[in-house]
Design a protein around this motif. Sequence first.
Motif, PDB file in Angstrom:
ATOM      1  N   ILE A 119       0.884  -1.183   0.000  1.00  0.00           N
ATOM      2  CA  ILE A 119       0.000   0.000   0.000  1.00  0.00           C
ATOM      3  C   ILE A 119       0.917   1.227   0.000  1.00  0.00           C
ATOM      4  CG2 ILE A 119      -1.749   1.327   1.259  1.00  0.00           C
ATOM      5  CD1 ILE A 119      -2.779  -1.217   2.508  1.00  0.00           C
ATOM      6  N   ASP A 120       0.801   2.043  -1.046  1.00  0.00           N
ATOM      7  CA  ASP A 120       1.642   3.245  -1.109  1.00  0.00           C
ATOM      8  C   ASP A 120       1.036   4.394  -0.299  1.00  0.00           C
ATOM      9  OD1 ASP A 120       3.607   2.188  -2.809  1.00  0.00           O
ATOM     10  OD2 ASP A 120       2.396   2.608  -4.589  1.00  0.00           O
ATOM     11  N   ILE A 121      -0.270   4.598  -0.515  1.00  0.00           N
ATOM     12  CA  ILE A 121      -0.892   5.793   0.074  1.00  0.00           C
ATOM     13  C   ILE A 121      -2.197   5.412   0.771  1.00  0.00           C
ATOM     14  CG2 ILE A 121      -1.883   8.082  -0.425  1.00  0.00           C
ATOM     15  CD1 ILE A 121       0.697   8.292  -1.723  1.00  0.00           C
ATOM     16  N   ILE A 122      -2.402   5.958   1.954  1.00  0.00           N
ATOM     17  CA  ILE A 122      -3.718   5.858   2.605  1.00  0.00           C
ATOM     18  C   ILE A 122      -4.305   7.257   2.647  1.00  0.00           C
ATOM     19  CG2 ILE A 122      -4.893   5.452   4.815  1.00  0.00           C
ATOM     20  CD1 ILE A 122      -3.013   3.070   5.237  1.00  0.00           C
ATOM     21  N   ILE A 123      -5.504   7.361   2.096  1.00  0.00           N
ATOM     22  CA  ILE A 123      -6.184   8.659   2.146  1.00  0.00           C
ATOM     23  C   ILE A 123      -7.091   8.634   3.362  1.00  0.00           C
ATOM     24  CG2 ILE A 123      -7.945  10.063   0.980  1.00  0.00           C
ATOM     25  CD1 ILE A 123      -6.434   9.567  -1.601  1.00  0.00           C
ATOM     26  N   ARG A 124      -6.806   9.503   4.309  1.00  0.00           N
ATOM     27  CA  ARG A 124      -7.561   9.483   5.558  1.00  0.00           C
ATOM     28  C   ARG A 124      -8.795  10.387   5.444  1.00  0.00           C
ATOM     29  NH1 ARG A 124      -2.769  11.424   7.294  1.00  0.00           N
ATOM     30  NH2 ARG A 124      -3.865  13.079   8.400  1.00  0.00           N
ATOM     31  N   GLY A 125      -9.890   9.915   6.046  1.00  0.00           N
ATOM     32  CA  GLY A 125     -11.104  10.747   6.105  1.00  0.00           C
ATOM     33  C   GLY A 125     -11.774  10.876   4.753  1.00  0.00           C
ATOM     34  N   HIS A 221     -15.083   9.111  12.297  1.00  0.00           N
ATOM     35  CA  HIS A 221     -14.510   9.194  10.958  1.00  0.00           C
ATOM     36  C   HIS A 221     -14.798  10.553  10.328  1.00  0.00           C
ATOM     37  CE1 HIS A 221     -12.961   7.696   7.168  1.00  0.00           C
ATOM     38  NE2 HIS A 221     -14.067   8.048   6.544  1.00  0.00           N
ATOM     39  N   TRP A 222     -15.991  11.073  10.609  1.00  0.00           N
ATOM     40  CA  TRP A 222     -16.382  12.349  10.007  1.00  0.00           C
ATOM     41  C   TRP A 222     -16.199  13.499  10.993  1.00  0.00           C
ATOM     42  CZ3 TRP A 222     -16.289  11.868   5.052  1.00  0.00           C
ATOM     43  CH2 TRP A 222     -16.661  10.660   4.459  1.00  0.00           C
ATOM     44  N   GLN A 223     -15.211  13.345  11.870  1.00  0.00           N
ATOM     45  CA  GLN A 223     -14.771  14.414  12.789  1.00  0.00           C
ATOM     46  C   GLN A 223     -15.900  14.962  13.660  1.00  0.00           C
ATOM     47  OE1 GLN A 223     -12.653  17.383  10.462  1.00  0.00           O
ATOM     48  NE2 GLN A 223     -11.574  15.829   9.290  1.00  0.00           N
ATOM     49  N   GLY A 224     -16.838  14.106  14.026  1.00  0.00           N
ATOM     50  CA  GLY A 224     -17.921  14.526  14.923  1.00  0.00           C
ATOM     51  C   GLY A 224     -18.887  15.509  14.293  1.00  0.00           C
ATOM     52  N   LYS A 225     -18.800  15.672  12.965  1.00  0.00           N
ATOM     53  CA  LYS A 225     -19.699  16.649  12.319  1.00  0.00           C
ATOM     54  C   LYS A 225     -20.780  15.895  11.544  1.00  0.00           C
ATOM     55  CE  LYS A 225     -16.695  20.566  12.046  1.00  0.00           C
ATOM     56  NZ  LYS A 225     -15.316  20.031  12.165  1.00  0.00           N
ATOM     57  N   TRP A 226     -21.960  16.440  11.536  1.00  0.00           N
ATOM     58  CA  TRP A 226     -23.066  15.835  10.785  1.00  0.00           C
ATOM     59  C   TRP A 226     -23.428  16.790   9.658  1.00  0.00           C
ATOM     60  CZ3 TRP A 226     -28.913  16.101  11.811  1.00  0.00           C
ATOM     61  CH2 TRP A 226     -29.578  15.089  11.111  1.00  0.00           C
ATOM     62  N   ARG A 227     -23.132  16.368   8.438  1.00  0.00           N
ATOM     63  CA  ARG A 227     -23.467  17.217   7.280  1.00  0.00           C
ATOM     64  C   ARG A 227     -24.557  16.520   6.472  1.00  0.00           C
ATOM     65  NH1 ARG A 227     -18.049  16.894   4.468  1.00  0.00           N
ATOM     66  NH2 ARG A 227     -18.139  14.941   5.604  1.00  0.00           N
ATOM     67  N   VAL A 228     -25.565  17.271   6.091  1.00  0.00           N
ATOM     68  CA  VAL A 228     -26.680  16.633   5.386  1.00  0.00           C
ATOM     69  C   VAL A 228     -26.907  17.282   4.022  1.00  0.00           C
ATOM     70  CG1 VAL A 228     -27.880  15.984   7.514  1.00  0.00           C
ATOM     71  CG2 VAL A 228     -28.400  18.163   6.450  1.00  0.00           C
ATOM     72  N   LYS A 229     -27.417  16.474   3.117  1.00  0.00           N
ATOM     73  CA  LYS A 229     -27.903  17.047   1.859  1.00  0.00           C
ATOM     74  C   LYS A 229     -29.354  17.443   2.104  1.00  0.00           C
ATOM     75  CE  LYS A 229     -24.999  14.182  -1.145  1.00  0.00           C
ATOM     76  NZ  LYS A 229     -24.969  12.973  -1.976  1.00  0.00           N
ATOM     77  N   SER A 230     -29.833  18.430   1.366  1.00  0.00           N
ATOM     78  CA  SER A 230     -31.215  18.882   1.576  1.00  0.00           C
ATOM     79  C   SER A 230     -32.181  17.804   1.109  1.00  0.00           C
ATOM     80  CB  SER A 230     -31.460  20.163   0.776  1.00  0.00           C
ATOM     81  OG  SER A 230     -31.375  19.834  -0.606  1.00  0.00           O
ATOM     82  N   PRO A 231     -33.410  17.820   1.626  1.00  0.00           N
ATOM     83  CA  PRO A 231     -34.413  16.857   1.155  1.00  0.00           C
ATOM     84  C   PRO A 231     -34.574  16.911  -0.367  1.00  0.00           C
ATOM     85  CG  PRO A 231     -35.205  17.999   3.099  1.00  0.00           C
ATOM     86  CD  PRO A 231     -33.914  18.661   2.721  1.00  0.00           C
ATOM     87  N   LYS A 232     -34.508  18.123  -0.930  1.00  0.00           N
ATOM     88  CA  LYS A 232     -34.677  18.235  -2.382  1.00  0.00           C
ATOM     89  C   LYS A 232     -33.563  17.492  -3.105  1.00  0.00           C
ATOM     90  CE  LYS A 232     -34.971  21.408  -6.235  1.00  0.00           C
ATOM     91  NZ  LYS A 232     -33.980  20.608  -6.937  1.00  0.00           N
ATOM     92  N   ARG A 233     -32.347  17.680  -2.623  1.00  0.00           N
ATOM     93  CA  ARG A 233     -31.208  17.023  -3.284  1.00  0.00           C
ATOM     94  C   ARG A 233     -31.307  15.486  -3.153  1.00  0.00           C
ATOM     95  NH1 ARG A 233     -25.763  17.708  -5.263  1.00  0.00           N
ATOM     96  NH2 ARG A 233     -25.128  15.544  -5.548  1.00  0.00           N
TER      97      ARG A 233
END
Length: 474
Positions: A119-125, A221-233
């Motif tokens: 494994i050359d590279i690990i992309i974190r997050g 994994h997501w740094q304690g943040k909750w990000r949402v897409k809108s219902p429309k999306r």
Amino acid sequence: MKVLFIEPPKEEWFIMGEYLPPPYGIIQLGAYLEREAKNVEIEVLDCNAQHVDWQDMEKHIASSNPDIVASSSLATCNTYVVARTLETAKKVNPDILTVTGGQHFTATAQESLQEYRDIDIIIRGEGEQTLTELVKNTDKKTLFPKIDGISFRNKGKITHNPPRPLIENLEELPNPGYHLVKDIVHKYHFAMMAGRNAPYALIEGARGCPHECTFCTQWQHWQGKWRVKSPKRVADEMEFCHRNYGSKFIWLTDDNFGAGTRPSELADEIIKRKMPDDVTWFVQARCDDIIRNKDDLPRLRKSGLNWVLLGVESSDPSTLDSFKKGITPQDAKQAVNLLKENGIFAHAMLIIGNRKDTVKSIQNVREFANELDPDFVMFGILTPFPGNEIYDEAKRNGWIEDTNWSHYDMIHAIMPTETLSRNEVQEELYECYRKFYGSWGRRLGGLFSSNDLKRKVNWHMARKGLLRQLKALF
Ligand code: B12
Ligand code: SF4
């Protein structure tokens, strides 16, 4: 520049019967890369859908001749197949840059780079921006130390570059890249949940979670943040998948559907689009959120939501507290009843194998499951996934007895409890399933239920021999 994404051959996780999921993580990354990086050829090889074994994979890599091979594990139990995929790429051509990422490799970047030399590279997050920057600079290795979010060997020394900030608005992401698997998209299905003939799509409505359960890796994994897409999306993406790929069973990957007005607005958005009645969707939710949104359940059902997985976790308030779950057993009862009253298939998840668990406390879990009487129950064993709080605690205290990552799937016992050996925990899991599904009353009730979905699920389970497969684990 050519990037070959590989979904490695993975074993079926038999608890939910037969399924073939789209490799969502990599088609999402591929779609972003395609939009953001010019002159990059992208190919996706899904070994499961294309029936490609390890030998064929090697041949495929040789004929594809990529500059980069990227692969994703989804869960810890797939660590070795990802490592083997990247090892295969190096065997074909040592100059190929091998890349992975995701929850497990993010949490174990140091150990994994030490352990797997190929494994050359690990992309974190979050992967999209980091992978794009890496691909754009693949030829300029001297720039790697400047790429935020990667871990790699820099002149032989394992180096972890600073983390990359998260994308602020998830709606900047493109639609899921199902076009990258267009020739096989019709094969994806989840037989138990929707039958073999309902094309299955995953859609991502959110990343992360505002809660902090100790057994869960998602929020960390997501740094304690909750990000949402809108219902429309979200509704747009559902419609997009249905119109372009005939998707009929849509799994919203949100681990926490959430409360507030979002579920209600999503119901309205989907109903507005007048998709056919046989387009159904599934989501995972907290019990307290189902209660908070109880008035919206009829409209959610109307919009096609026909199955909800509830994190019930335990029958014991003190265990729920130790998990930092923030719900009560009464919440679970109310949530299951509300779903059933609204004709939504109630699927409960319960966890055994907590440090304080005894024969008696696990028996209580079984009795609680019976009392709860959801349409479907999954019992899991508390697992120290790298990235969850339990892992840190277990490692510190030397509780981990099994270090074979392929067993980290919640159906193999990894740790003993204070009073039960690892084998005993394993047997208790079998006992949980046997007691719930083994009784003739429940079996016949399920096989001949007037509820169409419940009947189909029970026949599917009977055919797949869930108990037999569990018994074979020990
Ligand atoms: C759908 C799903 C399933 C489906 C299968 C889906 C599939 N494609 O195979 C089913 C039901 C079968 C399933 C089963 C299991 N699952 Co599951 N599942 C999910 C779920 C809900 C969505 C996955 C997803 O597509 N996410 C969206 C994508 C975009 O996110 P992502 O994969 O993390 O990718 C991003 C980054 O991590 C990164 N990245 C990831 N991979 C790579 C690779 C490269 C090269 C790069 C550059 C970047 C990168 O970039 C991406 C974009 O930013 C997740 C929870 C979640 N919301 O993610 C749990 C989750 C992955 N599952 C989990 C678990 C534990 C399991 C099971 C072991 C048991 C269980 N109880 O569910 C089994 C294992 C099955 C198996 N043998 O593979 C855990 C994993 C924890 C861990 N460390 O192991 C998760 C995180 C749930 C949780 N809250 O704990 N699962
Ligand atoms: S278990 Fe569910 S509610 Fe708890 S942190 Fe994980 S996603 Fe959030």
